[in-house]
Design a protein around this motif. Structure first.
Motif, PDB file in Angstrom:
ATOM      1  N   ILE A  63      -6.160   5.598 -12.443  1.00  7.41           N
ATOM      2  CA  ILE A  63      -7.092   4.775 -11.669  1.00  7.41           C
ATOM      3  C   ILE A  63      -8.433   4.840 -12.384  1.00  7.41           C
ATOM      4  CG2 ILE A  63      -8.202   4.392  -9.446  1.00  7.41           C
ATOM      5  CD1 ILE A  63      -5.807   5.809  -8.148  1.00  7.41           C
ATOM      6  N   ALA A  64      -8.855   3.702 -12.914  1.00  4.87           N
ATOM      7  CA  ALA A  64     -10.115   3.612 -13.647  1.00  4.87           C
ATOM      8  C   ALA A  64     -11.290   3.711 -12.675  1.00  4.87           C
ATOM      9  CB  ALA A  64     -10.176   2.296 -14.410  1.00  4.87           C
ATOM     10  N   GLU A  65     -12.489   3.887 -13.189  1.00  3.02           N
ATOM     11  CA  GLU A  65     -13.693   4.003 -12.353  1.00  3.02           C
ATOM     12  C   GLU A  65     -13.834   2.834 -11.394  1.00  3.02           C
ATOM     13  OE1 GLU A  65     -17.456   4.990 -14.166  1.00  3.02           O
ATOM     14  OE2 GLU A  65     -16.431   6.121 -15.745  1.00  3.02           O
ATOM     15  N   THR A  66     -13.424   1.659 -11.805  1.00  4.35           N
ATOM     16  CA  THR A  66     -13.548   0.463 -10.967  1.00  4.35           C
ATOM     17  C   THR A  66     -12.368   0.287 -10.025  1.00  4.35           C
ATOM     18  OG1 THR A  66     -12.464  -0.856 -12.667  1.00  4.35           O
ATOM     19  CG2 THR A  66     -14.886  -0.759 -12.725  1.00  4.35           C
ATOM     20  N   GLY A  67     -11.368   1.165 -10.127  1.00  9.81           N
ATOM     21  CA  GLY A  67     -10.125   0.988  -9.382  1.00  9.81           C
ATOM     22  C   GLY A  67     -10.110   1.642  -8.014  1.00  9.81           C
ATOM     23  N   LEU A  68      -9.307   1.043  -7.126  1.00  6.81           N
ATOM     24  CA  LEU A  68      -9.057   1.578  -5.788  1.00  6.81           C
ATOM     25  C   LEU A  68      -7.573   1.459  -5.503  1.00  6.81           C
ATOM     26  CD1 LEU A  68      -9.672   2.485  -2.850  1.00  6.81           C
ATOM     27  CD2 LEU A  68     -10.193   0.083  -2.349  1.00  6.81           C
ATOM     28  N   PHE A  69      -6.934   2.573  -5.136  1.00  2.00           N
ATOM     29  CA  PHE A  69      -5.532   2.565  -4.736  1.00  2.00           C
ATOM     30  C   PHE A  69      -5.464   3.081  -3.312  1.00  2.00           C
ATOM     31  CE2 PHE A  69      -1.276   3.909  -3.999  1.00  2.00           C
ATOM     32  CZ  PHE A  69      -0.479   3.123  -4.808  1.00  2.00           C
ATOM     33  N   LYS A  70      -4.842   2.285  -2.424  1.00  2.91           N
ATOM     34  CA  LYS A  70      -4.611   2.698  -1.039  1.00  2.91           C
ATOM     35  C   LYS A  70      -3.112   2.692  -0.818  1.00  2.91           C
ATOM     36  CE  LYS A  70      -8.750   0.719   1.094  1.00  2.91           C
ATOM     37  NZ  LYS A  70      -9.223  -0.166   2.172  1.00  2.91           N
ATOM     38  N   GLY A  71      -2.571   3.827  -0.368  1.00  2.00           N
ATOM     39  CA  GLY A  71      -1.140   3.858  -0.116  1.00  2.00           C
ATOM     40  C   GLY A  71      -0.541   5.210  -0.375  1.00  2.00           C
ATOM     41  N   ALA A  72       0.693   5.201  -0.860  1.00  2.00           N
ATOM     42  CA  ALA A  72       1.437   6.427  -1.099  1.00  2.00           C
ATOM     43  C   ALA A  72       2.025   6.421  -2.499  1.00  2.00           C
ATOM     44  CB  ALA A  72       2.563   6.566  -0.073  1.00  2.00           C
ATOM     45  N   VAL A  73       1.950   7.582  -3.153  1.00  2.00           N
ATOM     46  CA  VAL A  73       2.435   7.727  -4.522  1.00  2.00           C
ATOM     47  C   VAL A  73       3.138   9.068  -4.657  1.00  2.00           C
ATOM     48  CG1 VAL A  73       1.693   8.071  -6.912  1.00  2.00           C
ATOM     49  CG2 VAL A  73       0.602   6.335  -5.549  1.00  2.00           C
ATOM     50  N   GLU A  74       4.301   9.056  -5.303  1.00  2.00           N
ATOM     51  CA  GLU A  74       4.923  10.292  -5.779  1.00  2.00           C
ATOM     52  C   GLU A  74       5.197  10.054  -7.245  1.00  2.00           C
ATOM     53  OE1 GLU A  74       8.560  13.422  -5.097  1.00  2.00           O
ATOM     54  OE2 GLU A  74       7.958  12.132  -3.436  1.00  2.00           O
ATOM     55  N   ILE A  75       4.615  10.887  -8.096  1.00  2.00           N
ATOM     56  CA  ILE A  75       4.539  10.581  -9.517  1.00  2.00           C
ATOM     57  C   ILE A  75       4.561  11.870 -10.335  1.00  2.00           C
ATOM     58  CG2 ILE A  75       2.010  10.587  -9.681  1.00  2.00           C
ATOM     59  CD1 ILE A  75       3.275   7.503 -10.792  1.00  2.00           C
ATOM     60  N   ASP A  76       4.779  11.746 -11.640  1.00  2.00           N
ATOM     61  CA  ASP A  76       4.767  12.917 -12.517  1.00  2.00           C
ATOM     62  C   ASP A  76       3.351  13.326 -12.912  1.00  2.00           C
ATOM     63  OD1 ASP A  76       7.539  13.115 -12.506  1.00  2.00           O
ATOM     64  OD2 ASP A  76       7.769  11.850 -14.271  1.00  2.00           O
ATOM     65  N   GLU A  77       2.517  12.354 -13.280  1.00  2.00           N
ATOM     66  CA  GLU A  77       1.157  12.633 -13.754  1.00  2.00           C
ATOM     67  C   GLU A  77       0.189  11.635 -13.136  1.00  2.00           C
ATOM     68  OE1 GLU A  77       0.480  15.155 -16.016  1.00  2.00           O
ATOM     69  OE2 GLU A  77       2.611  15.658 -16.072  1.00  2.00           O
ATOM     70  N   ALA A  78      -1.043  12.079 -12.847  1.00  2.00           N
ATOM     71  CA  ALA A  78      -2.055  11.169 -12.309  1.00  2.00           C
ATOM     72  C   ALA A  78      -3.418  11.498 -12.905  1.00  2.00           C
ATOM     73  CB  ALA A  78      -2.111  11.263 -10.786  1.00  2.00           C
ATOM     74  N   ASP A  79      -4.173  10.447 -13.211  1.00  2.00           N
ATOM     75  CA  ASP A  79      -5.527  10.574 -13.736  1.00  2.00           C
ATOM     76  C   ASP A  79      -6.401   9.672 -12.872  1.00  2.00           C
ATOM     77  OD1 ASP A  79      -7.937  10.420 -15.218  1.00  2.00           O
ATOM     78  OD2 ASP A  79      -6.842  10.787 -17.086  1.00  2.00           O
ATOM     79  N   ILE A  80      -7.263  10.289 -12.044  1.00  2.00           N
ATOM     80  CA  ILE A  80      -8.045   9.546 -11.060  1.00  2.00           C
ATOM     81  C   ILE A  80      -9.505   9.522 -11.480  1.00  2.00           C
ATOM     82  CG2 ILE A  80      -8.617   9.305  -8.606  1.00  2.00           C
ATOM     83  CD1 ILE A  80      -5.559   9.298  -9.189  1.00  2.00           C
ATOM     84  N   GLY A  81      -9.982   8.344 -11.852  1.00  2.00           N
ATOM     85  CA  GLY A  81     -11.389   8.157 -12.202  1.00  2.00           C
ATOM     86  C   GLY A  81     -12.084   7.273 -11.184  1.00  2.00           C
ATOM     87  N   GLY A  82     -11.300   6.620 -10.331  1.00  2.00           N
ATOM     88  CA  GLY A  82     -11.825   5.751  -9.271  1.00  2.00           C
ATOM     89  C   GLY A  82     -11.512   6.356  -7.918  1.00  2.00           C
ATOM     90  N   ARG A  83     -11.105   5.510  -6.965  1.00  2.00           N
ATOM     91  CA  ARG A  83     -10.836   5.984  -5.601  1.00  2.00           C
ATOM     92  C   ARG A  83      -9.346   5.900  -5.273  1.00  2.00           C
ATOM     93  NH1 ARG A  83     -14.090   2.554  -1.650  1.00  2.00           N
ATOM     94  NH2 ARG A  83     -13.328   0.965  -3.044  1.00  2.00           N
ATOM     95  N   PHE A  84      -8.866   6.932  -4.603  1.00  2.00           N
ATOM     96  CA  PHE A  84      -7.505   6.967  -4.086  1.00  2.00           C
ATOM     97  C   PHE A  84      -7.592   7.298  -2.608  1.00  2.00           C
ATOM     98  CE2 PHE A  84      -3.545   8.621  -2.694  1.00  2.00           C
ATOM     99  CZ  PHE A  84      -2.586   7.950  -3.413  1.00  2.00           C
TER     100      PHE A  84
END
Length: 157
Positions: A63-84
Motif C-alpha cells: 500500500i503506497a503512501e497515497t493508497g487506502l485498503f479497507k477490508g480483509a487480507v490474509e497474505i504472506d508479506e505486506a508493506d504498508i506505506g498508506g492506510r489499511f
C-alpha cells in the motif's frame, strides 16, 4: 596440397528464457482509482488508490503512501506505506512504513515498524492453525489447555 577452409565459429543456441516476473499475477490500482469487491488469485497487489475488498489467495500486498485498503487480507508479506482499515493477517513479514497506519485486527509472523507509523487495534502474533491429528489424542484437562489467543505486544516505555 589443397587448402582446407577454416570452420566458421558456430553461435550457441539461445538459452531458454528464465521465467519472468510477469508470470506473477499482479494487480496495480493506480492513484485516483477505486476498486470494490473480492480479489482472488492475485499474487501481488499494489494499492496507490482506494480498494474496498477481501483479498484471498494472495502472496504480497503493498500500500503506497497515497493508497487506502479497507477490508480483509490474509497474505504472506505486506508493506504498508498508506492506510489499511480492517483485518490483516500476515503469515510472514509485516512492514509498516513511517507514513503507514493500520486500524483494525492485526496478526503478523514478523513485524517491522518505522518511527511515525500508527497501529491501532488488536495486535498479535500469527500462529498457524494446527492440522488435525490422524489418530485420536487423549484430551488434556481444560485448565492445562492454553487458548489459541493472540500473543500481546508489550511496549516498555
Amino acid at each position: 596440397p589443397a587448402a582446407v577452409p577454416a570452420a566458421a565459429p558456430v553461435a550457441p543456441a539461445p538459452a531458454p528464457a528464465a521465467p519472468l516476473a510477469s508470470d506473477q499475477r499482479r494487480l496495480i490500482v493506480g492513484r485516483d482509482i477505486s476498486l470494490n469487491g473480492e480479489i482472488g488469485s492475485c499474487d501481488v497487489l499494489v494499492v496507490e488508490g482506494t480498494v474496498e475488498a477481501k483479498l484471498r489467495e494472495g502472496r504480497s500486498i503493498e500500500i503506497a503512501e497515497t493508497g487506502l485498503f479497507k477490508g480483509a487480507v490474509e497474505i504472506d508479506e505486506a508493506d504498508i506505506g498508506g492506510r489499511f482499515e480492517g483485518d490483516i493477517v500476515v503469515r510472514g513479514r509485516l512492514t509498516v512504513r513511517s507514513t503507514g497506519s493500520i486500524h483494525g485486527s492485526i496478526k503478523y509472523g514478523e513485524l517491522a515498524v518505522e518511527a511515525g507509523a500508527l497501529l491501532n487495534g488488536e495486535i498479535g502474533k500469527y500462529t498457524p492453525a494446527a492440522k488435525p491429528a490422524a489418530a485420536p489424542v487423549e484430551a488434556a484437562p481444560a485448565a492445562a489447555v492454553a487458548p489459541a489467543a493472540l500473543d500481546p505486544i508489550v511496549v516498555d516505555g
